[in-house]
Design a protein around this motif. Sequence first.
Motif, PDB file in Angstrom:
ATOM      1  N   SER A  28       4.657 -32.866 -18.884  1.00 42.14           N
ATOM      2  CA  SER A  28       4.395 -34.136 -19.554  1.00 42.14           C
ATOM      3  C   SER A  28       5.703 -34.858 -19.848  1.00 42.14           C
ATOM      4  O   SER A  28       6.695 -34.241 -20.220  1.00 42.14           O
ATOM      5  CB  SER A  28       3.651 -33.886 -20.866  1.00 42.14           C
ATOM      6  OG  SER A  28       3.574 -35.075 -21.623  1.00 42.14           O
ATOM      7  N   GLY A  30       5.777 -37.048 -22.224  1.00 44.88           N
ATOM      8  CA  GLY A  30       5.684 -37.399 -23.642  1.00 44.88           C
ATOM      9  C   GLY A  30       5.298 -38.848 -23.895  1.00 44.88           C
ATOM     10  O   GLY A  30       5.551 -39.367 -24.978  1.00 44.88           O
ATOM     11  N   LEU A  33      -0.733 -40.382 -25.559  1.00 43.91           N
ATOM     12  CA  LEU A  33      -1.189 -39.940 -26.871  1.00 43.91           C
ATOM     13  C   LEU A  33      -1.848 -38.572 -26.730  1.00 43.91           C
ATOM     14  O   LEU A  33      -2.568 -38.325 -25.756  1.00 43.91           O
ATOM     15  CB  LEU A  33      -2.192 -40.939 -27.449  1.00 43.91           C
ATOM     16  CG  LEU A  33      -1.667 -42.366 -27.659  1.00 43.91           C
ATOM     17  CD1 LEU A  33      -2.805 -43.289 -28.076  1.00 43.91           C
ATOM     18  CD2 LEU A  33      -0.563 -42.380 -28.691  1.00 43.91           C
ATOM     19  N   ASP A  34      -1.614 -37.702 -27.655  1.00 48.56           N
ATOM     20  CA  ASP A  34      -2.208 -36.367 -27.636  1.00 48.56           C
ATOM     21  C   ASP A  34      -3.682 -36.504 -27.995  1.00 48.56           C
ATOM     22  O   ASP A  34      -4.010 -36.885 -29.128  1.00 48.56           O
ATOM     23  CB  ASP A  34      -1.483 -35.476 -28.643  1.00 48.56           C
ATOM     24  CG  ASP A  34      -1.988 -34.057 -28.656  1.00 48.56           C
ATOM     25  OD1 ASP A  34      -3.128 -33.793 -28.200  1.00 48.56           O
ATOM     26  OD2 ASP A  34      -1.244 -33.186 -29.151  1.00 48.56           O
ATOM     27  N   SER A  36      -5.874 -34.413 -28.805  1.00 52.02           N
ATOM     28  CA  SER A  36      -6.336 -33.558 -29.896  1.00 52.02           C
ATOM     29  C   SER A  36      -5.986 -34.153 -31.256  1.00 52.02           C
ATOM     30  O   SER A  36      -6.552 -33.775 -32.268  1.00 52.02           O
ATOM     31  CB  SER A  36      -5.744 -32.151 -29.767  1.00 52.02           C
ATOM     32  OG  SER A  36      -4.345 -32.189 -29.964  1.00 52.02           O
ATOM     33  N   ILE A  37      -5.065 -35.110 -31.277  1.00 49.88           N
ATOM     34  CA  ILE A  37      -4.650 -35.762 -32.522  1.00 49.88           C
ATOM     35  C   ILE A  37      -5.168 -37.193 -32.600  1.00 49.88           C
ATOM     36  O   ILE A  37      -5.719 -37.616 -33.611  1.00 49.88           O
ATOM     37  CB  ILE A  37      -3.110 -35.761 -32.643  1.00 49.88           C
ATOM     38  CG1 ILE A  37      -2.594 -34.326 -32.709  1.00 49.88           C
ATOM     39  CG2 ILE A  37      -2.655 -36.564 -33.845  1.00 49.88           C
ATOM     40  CD1 ILE A  37      -1.084 -34.210 -32.574  1.00 49.88           C
ATOM     41  N   ASP A  38      -4.977 -37.939 -31.524  1.00 51.84           N
ATOM     42  CA  ASP A  38      -5.395 -39.340 -31.482  1.00 51.84           C
ATOM     43  C   ASP A  38      -6.723 -39.428 -30.742  1.00 51.84           C
ATOM     44  O   ASP A  38      -6.778 -39.265 -29.532  1.00 51.84           O
ATOM     45  CB  ASP A  38      -4.336 -40.183 -30.767  1.00 51.84           C
ATOM     46  CG  ASP A  38      -4.537 -41.661 -31.007  1.00 51.84           C
ATOM     47  OD1 ASP A  38      -5.698 -42.113 -30.991  1.00 51.84           O
ATOM     48  OD2 ASP A  38      -3.537 -42.365 -31.213  1.00 51.84           O
ATOM     49  N   LYS A  66      -9.531 -42.222 -21.328  1.00 52.28           N
ATOM     50  CA  LYS A  66     -10.050 -41.237 -22.287  1.00 52.28           C
ATOM     51  C   LYS A  66     -11.016 -41.969 -23.204  1.00 52.28           C
ATOM     52  O   LYS A  66     -10.648 -42.918 -23.890  1.00 52.28           O
ATOM     53  CB  LYS A  66      -8.921 -40.616 -23.101  1.00 52.28           C
ATOM     54  CG  LYS A  66      -9.410 -39.523 -24.058  1.00 52.28           C
ATOM     55  CD  LYS A  66      -8.299 -39.006 -24.936  1.00 52.28           C
ATOM     56  CE  LYS A  66      -8.009 -39.903 -26.101  1.00 52.28           C
ATOM     57  NZ  LYS A  66      -9.093 -40.066 -27.062  1.00 52.28           N
ATOM     58  N   GLU A  72      -9.832 -34.615 -23.442  1.00 52.31           N
ATOM     59  CA  GLU A  72      -8.910 -34.766 -22.317  1.00 52.31           C
ATOM     60  C   GLU A  72      -9.082 -36.147 -21.685  1.00 52.31           C
ATOM     61  O   GLU A  72     -10.086 -36.821 -21.882  1.00 52.31           O
ATOM     62  CB  GLU A  72      -9.188 -33.714 -21.246  1.00 52.31           C
ATOM     63  CG  GLU A  72      -8.869 -32.309 -21.687  1.00 52.31           C
ATOM     64  CD  GLU A  72      -9.064 -31.313 -20.553  1.00 52.31           C
ATOM     65  OE1 GLU A  72      -8.153 -30.490 -20.364  1.00 52.31           O
ATOM     66  OE2 GLU A  72     -10.102 -31.355 -19.882  1.00 52.31           O
ATOM     67  N   TYR A  73      -8.074 -36.514 -20.912  1.00 51.37           N
ATOM     68  CA  TYR A  73      -8.120 -37.733 -20.114  1.00 51.37           C
ATOM     69  C   TYR A  73      -8.751 -37.422 -18.762  1.00 51.37           C
ATOM     70  O   TYR A  73      -8.637 -36.303 -18.265  1.00 51.37           O
ATOM     71  CB  TYR A  73      -6.707 -38.250 -19.834  1.00 51.37           C
ATOM     72  CG  TYR A  73      -5.970 -38.807 -21.011  1.00 51.37           C
ATOM     73  CD1 TYR A  73      -5.881 -40.185 -21.207  1.00 51.37           C
ATOM     74  CD2 TYR A  73      -5.324 -37.974 -21.918  1.00 51.37           C
ATOM     75  CE1 TYR A  73      -5.173 -40.711 -22.280  1.00 51.37           C
ATOM     76  CE2 TYR A  73      -4.617 -38.485 -22.991  1.00 51.37           C
ATOM     77  CZ  TYR A  73      -4.547 -39.853 -23.161  1.00 51.37           C
ATOM     78  OH  TYR A  73      -3.844 -40.366 -24.216  1.00 51.37           O
ATOM     79  N   ALA A  96      -5.025 -32.944 -20.482  1.00 51.11           N
ATOM     80  CA  ALA A  96      -4.518 -33.471 -21.758  1.00 51.11           C
ATOM     81  C   ALA A  96      -3.174 -34.161 -21.554  1.00 51.11           C
ATOM     82  O   ALA A  96      -2.654 -34.796 -22.463  1.00 51.11           O
ATOM     83  CB  ALA A  96      -4.377 -32.342 -22.775  1.00 51.11           C
ATOM     84  N   THR A  97      -2.607 -34.037 -20.332  1.00 55.41           N
ATOM     85  CA  THR A  97      -1.288 -34.618 -20.044  1.00 55.41           C
ATOM     86  C   THR A  97      -1.357 -35.530 -18.810  1.00 55.41           C
ATOM     87  O   THR A  97      -0.909 -35.149 -17.724  1.00 55.41           O
ATOM     88  CB  THR A  97      -0.242 -33.509 -19.829  1.00 55.41           C
ATOM     89  OG1 THR A  97      -0.703 -32.652 -18.765  1.00 55.41           O
ATOM     90  CG2 THR A  97      -0.022 -32.706 -21.089  1.00 55.41           C
TER      91      THR A  97
END
Length: 175
Positions: A28, A30, A33-34, A36-38, A66, A72-73, A96-97
């Motif tokens: 990734s 970076g 957006l994650d 699992s958080i966003d 997503k 996940e995307y 997720a990445t």
Amino acid sequence: MRVVLVLAMLGLLTACTNSDWRTASRESAGLALDPSIDTQASIEIYAADAFSWRGWFAVHTWLAIKKENEPEYTVYEVVGWAIKEGVPALREYQTATPDRFWYGAKPEKVLSIQGEKAAELIPRVTAAVNRYPWANEYTLFPGPNSNTFPAWVGLQVPELELDMPFRAIGSGYAD
């Protein structure tokens, strides 16, 4: 003078950082957006230098969506590596990445839409993906290729206001 020119050419030919696809980074960058958080809906388009010497001239682009609260995307991209074996050029996978390095080349965001607007546009984007007319075709130049795909989706969903990178060779094929 000829020796200098030959050495310069050899230097350029060996300067590519992604010469071995098997060991090139796919981690990734970076940028995404994650999930699992966003939890908000998201539409992202990324571009990275094309693989090997092609990266001097062109980028490879891909699309990630997503839906709200999805873990996940869904990434959609076009590659021509296995067309001759009957594998479709348009690929879809879950991750997720979605911002992974493109075989050693760090991606940049071309488009980023989150929240309510993304949630409204995702069904239209998905419908456009499913109608993509060149899902089983790939031609490096003039297209259809990896850049034709997001450009075509952008034409189908003008609310994305997609502006493809200058080096997205093949994006004009969709016009």
